[in-house]
Design a protein around this motif. Structure first.
Motif, mmCIF file in Angstrom:
data_model
loop_
_atom_site.group_PDB
_atom_site.id
_atom_site.type_symbol
_atom_site.label_atom_id
_atom_site.label_comp_id
_atom_site.label_asym_id
_atom_site.label_seq_id
_atom_site.Cartn_x
_atom_site.Cartn_y
_atom_site.Cartn_z
ATOM 1 N N UNK A 28 0.844 -1.196 0.000
ATOM 2 C CA UNK A 28 0.000 0.000 0.000
ATOM 3 C C UNK A 28 0.874 1.238 0.000
ATOM 4 N N UNK A 29 0.571 2.160 -0.919
ATOM 5 C CA UNK A 29 1.223 3.471 -0.971
ATOM 6 C C UNK A 29 0.211 4.474 -0.447
ATOM 7 N N UNK A 30 0.461 4.997 0.762
ATOM 8 C CA UNK A 30 -0.444 5.958 1.395
ATOM 9 C C UNK A 30 0.129 7.364 1.211
ATOM 10 N N UNK A 31 -0.608 8.195 0.501
ATOM 11 C CA UNK A 31 -0.152 9.550 0.192
ATOM 12 C C UNK A 31 -0.956 10.542 1.011
ATOM 13 N N UNK A 32 -0.251 11.409 1.721
ATOM 14 C CA UNK A 32 -0.871 12.466 2.521
ATOM 15 C C UNK A 32 -0.615 13.789 1.805
ATOM 16 N N UNK A 33 -1.669 14.366 1.234
ATOM 17 C CA UNK A 33 -1.517 15.611 0.471
ATOM 18 C C UNK A 33 -1.075 16.777 1.348
ATOM 19 N N UNK A 34 -1.545 16.821 2.585
ATOM 20 C CA UNK A 34 -1.204 17.956 3.439
ATOM 21 C C UNK A 34 0.272 17.964 3.834
ATOM 22 N N UNK A 35 0.860 16.787 4.019
ATOM 23 C CA UNK A 35 2.282 16.735 4.403
ATOM 24 C C UNK A 35 3.193 16.430 3.219
ATOM 25 N N UNK A 36 2.590 16.154 2.042
ATOM 26 C CA UNK A 36 3.355 15.814 0.840
ATOM 27 C C UNK A 36 4.321 14.659 1.121
ATOM 28 N N UNK A 37 3.771 13.604 1.713
ATOM 29 C CA UNK A 37 4.566 12.413 2.014
ATOM 30 C C UNK A 37 3.833 11.151 1.556
ATOM 31 N N UNK A 38 4.619 10.111 1.335
ATOM 32 C CA UNK A 38 4.086 8.787 1.040
ATOM 33 C C UNK A 38 4.636 7.827 2.079
ATOM 34 N N UNK A 39 3.750 7.005 2.618
ATOM 35 C CA UNK A 39 4.147 5.930 3.514
ATOM 36 C C UNK A 39 3.876 4.628 2.777
ATOM 37 N N UNK A 40 4.896 3.806 2.660
ATOM 38 C CA UNK A 40 4.758 2.515 1.983
ATOM 39 C C UNK A 40 4.649 1.431 3.047
ATOM 40 N N UNK A 50 8.540 8.687 2.340
ATOM 41 C CA UNK A 50 9.242 9.510 1.355
ATOM 42 C C UNK A 50 8.504 10.822 1.109
ATOM 43 N N UNK A 51 9.257 11.831 0.720
ATOM 44 C CA UNK A 51 8.660 13.076 0.242
ATOM 45 C C UNK A 51 8.108 12.839 -1.158
ATOM 46 N N UNK A 52 6.986 13.489 -1.442
ATOM 47 C CA UNK A 52 6.383 13.443 -2.775
ATOM 48 C C UNK A 52 6.036 14.857 -3.209
ATOM 49 N N UNK A 94 -5.161 8.675 -16.236
ATOM 50 C CA UNK A 94 -3.819 9.174 -16.537
ATOM 51 C C UNK A 94 -3.003 9.485 -15.286
ATOM 52 N N UNK A 95 -3.512 9.183 -14.102
ATOM 53 C CA UNK A 95 -2.793 9.460 -12.861
ATOM 54 C C UNK A 95 -1.872 8.301 -12.513
ATOM 55 N N UNK A 96 -0.656 8.676 -12.104
ATOM 56 C CA UNK A 96 0.346 7.656 -11.788
ATOM 57 C C UNK A 96 1.242 8.132 -10.656
ATOM 58 N N UNK A 97 1.885 7.164 -10.036
ATOM 59 C CA UNK A 97 3.025 7.416 -9.155
ATOM 60 C C UNK A 97 4.238 7.198 -10.044
ATOM 61 N N UNK A 98 5.179 8.133 -10.040
ATOM 62 C CA UNK A 98 6.351 7.967 -10.904
ATOM 63 C C UNK A 98 7.531 8.795 -10.405
ATOM 64 N N UNK A 99 8.682 8.467 -10.917
ATOM 65 C CA UNK A 99 9.886 9.218 -10.588
ATOM 66 C C UNK A 99 9.897 10.569 -11.278
ATOM 67 N N UNK A 100 10.724 11.477 -10.762
ATOM 68 C CA UNK A 100 10.857 12.811 -11.347
ATOM 69 C C UNK A 100 12.310 13.252 -11.298
ATOM 70 N N UNK A 101 12.684 14.105 -12.251
ATOM 71 C CA UNK A 101 14.016 14.696 -12.184
ATOM 72 C C UNK A 101 13.981 16.026 -11.426
ATOM 73 N N UNK A 102 12.798 16.470 -11.026
ATOM 74 C CA UNK A 102 12.645 17.707 -10.246
ATOM 75 C C UNK A 102 12.677 17.371 -8.753
ATOM 76 N N UNK A 103 13.765 16.741 -8.320
ATOM 77 C CA UNK A 103 13.843 16.264 -6.932
ATOM 78 C C UNK A 103 13.888 17.397 -5.916
ATOM 79 N N UNK A 104 14.337 18.569 -6.309
ATOM 80 C CA UNK A 104 14.374 19.695 -5.367
ATOM 81 C C UNK A 104 12.979 20.190 -5.009
ATOM 82 N N UNK A 105 11.989 19.811 -5.792
ATOM 83 C CA UNK A 105 10.610 20.233 -5.520
ATOM 84 C C UNK A 105 9.833 19.226 -4.680
ATOM 85 N N UNK A 106 10.431 18.080 -4.398
ATOM 86 C CA UNK A 106 9.751 17.078 -3.580
ATOM 87 C C UNK A 106 9.484 17.642 -2.191
ATOM 88 N N UNK A 107 8.336 17.302 -1.644
ATOM 89 C CA UNK A 107 7.938 17.821 -0.343
ATOM 90 C C UNK A 107 6.985 18.994 -0.437
#
Length: 143
Positions: A28-40, A50-52, A94-107
């Motif tokens: 399970x990938x639990x995403x919290x929009x308010x904290x911009x985090x994912x708990x696996x 992780x930060x998302x 069209x919604x997905x979980x995926x990697x990004x090269x904009x890592x400085x924007x995570x969180x």
């Protein structure tokens, strides 16, 4: 005695009538929009936090619960200038979980609606999803 027997039969019926999807997913990938985090959570144990980055202002990351639908290791966006979306796990249209090269924007919110992860974290989640199977991977997005 009759009540006891009736209770046993009734409880047995309820157990059989419970759909298999009612049980917890193995991954399970639990995403919290308010904290911009994912708990696996893998097999009932929290494995990663992780930060998302989710939807920036004017865009939407839908809230809800879904099963993973399909995987794409080297996906590129057909909507946003062929942007790379490595280790994509599509869960709703069209919604997905995926990697990004904009890592400085995570969180903080930065995406067009997808859930962005550091590429190495996306690779971990992608491999876990492959191993457990799409039907055993759940995505939960909350405010």
């Amino acid at each position: 005695m009759f009540r006891y027997l009736f209770s046993l039969v009734f409880v047995g019926f309820l157990m059989l009538a419970t759909p298999a999807d009612a049980h917890a997913a193995r991954l399970e990938a639990r995403v919290d929009l308010s904290s911009q985090t994912m708990t696996v959570v893998h097999r009932g144990v929290v494995k990663y936090r992780w930060k998302v980055s989710t939807a920036r202002r004017g865009k939407v990351t839908p809230v809800g619960t879904w099963r993973a639908k399909w995987l794409s290791r080297h996906h590129r966006s057909s909507r946003y200038n062929n942007a790379p979306m490595p280790y994509s796990i599509f869960y709703s249209g069209n919604y997905a979980i995926h990697g990004t090269n904009a890592v400085k924007r995570l969180g903080r919110p930065a995406s067009a609606g997808c859930i962005r992860l550091h590429p190495s974290n996306a690779a971990i989640l992608f491999r876990l999803t492959q191993r457990e199977g799409l039907k055993n991977m759940r995505v939960v997005v909350r405010r």
